[in-house]
Design an enzyme around this catalytic site. Sequence first.
Site, PDB file in Angstrom:
ATOM      1  N   ASP A  20       3.067   2.182   1.138  1.00 38.57           N
ATOM      2  CA  ASP A  20       2.002   1.852   0.186  1.00 38.57           C
ATOM      3  C   ASP A  20       1.342   3.113  -0.376  1.00 38.57           C
ATOM      4  OD1 ASP A  20       0.252   0.098  -1.220  1.00 38.57           O
ATOM      5  OD2 ASP A  20      -1.277   0.339   0.324  1.00 38.57           O
TER       6      ASP A  20
ATOM      7  N   SER B  91      -3.515  -2.745  -5.332  1.00 35.60           N
ATOM      8  CA  SER B  91      -2.230  -3.366  -5.019  1.00 35.60           C
ATOM      9  C   SER B  91      -2.387  -4.881  -5.006  1.00 35.60           C
ATOM     10  CB  SER B  91      -1.722  -2.887  -3.659  1.00 35.60           C
ATOM     11  OG  SER B  91      -1.594  -1.482  -3.628  1.00 35.60           O
TER      12      SER B  91
ATOM     13  N   GLN C 182       6.360  -3.025  -5.516  1.00 38.16           N
ATOM     14  CA  GLN C 182       4.943  -3.364  -5.495  1.00 38.16           C
ATOM     15  C   GLN C 182       4.447  -3.576  -6.919  1.00 38.16           C
ATOM     16  OE1 GLN C 182       1.157  -0.702  -4.704  1.00 38.16           O
ATOM     17  NE2 GLN C 182       1.944  -1.380  -2.713  1.00 38.16           N
TER      18      GLN C 182
END
Length: 305
Positions: free
Chosen positions: A211, A235, A285
């Site tokens: 991430d 996110s 993502q």
Amino acid sequence: MTDAEQDRRSVDALLGVLALGSTGARTTEDIFTGISQPMPTGRIYGGQVLAQSLIAVERTLTAGRPVHSMHGYFLRPGDASEGLTFSVDRIHDGRSFSTRRVQAYQKGVPIFSMIASSQDEDPGVEHAATMPEGIPEPESLPSDAATAQRLHPLSRRLLTDRPVDVRHVEGSIYLSPAPQQQSSQAVWMKMRCELPDDPLIHRASLAYMSDMTIQESILRAHGVSWSLPGLKVASLDHAMWWHRAARADEWLLYVQESPNARSGRGLATGRLYTRDGMLVASVAQEVMVRVPDAANAPDAAGRAV
């Protein structure tokens, strides 16, 4: 405190976060509890919840059946000053595959929801995308933490306190915007200190790292730096596929690109390689990106990135 002591302290703190507690209670779901990393922003880092959710899932699996993929949604901002509760639903256990759903809760409401699949190690066809050529060695690049002195104190702490050594191949975009039309980047990263040999710890650490920085391929495509006043990035969801085992305390190359951005959302994809070119994992993502009108933006001096 020496740099080595600070590195060890940050990695040990992450290991403490990954050491979930078990309540021993189980009705239709398994319940685990965890703590959060202190964060200067007060909000939980998404990679932390990814890693903890993976730990919770694998606590309910038989040995030799590790998670190979996960798909999760970030539902609400997490409070780094509060603990978390993880509930794992054992959706299915088959002859070769198992499926789990896990939700992370704070104050009685879910902040993250994920479905993960695991599989016994089986023989089969095999191929992998090759690692890009011409990438400089990580030792030749400055660590992000080494350049942190130029940043706002809040941003400086985010870089110096984290347990991951991150080195941008093309240079970071914390202060200076990237050249426009460059919707890709490569980043070397590894944990700052040696981790235990437990493969689960390394899989969870990869999730933690996955991430980190992947949103920047979207920003680079539009010449945006993290220091742009009014920039909002969050996110929305995260998917990850583990292909091969690797150590998270050895250098990994994270190759990232953004194929699309529209309607305040950007898609970023990434591939993680070992130093010798083995493809370890793939990541995708989608990110909320709200870029203010640069012509009307206030001065960036003294603002956090």
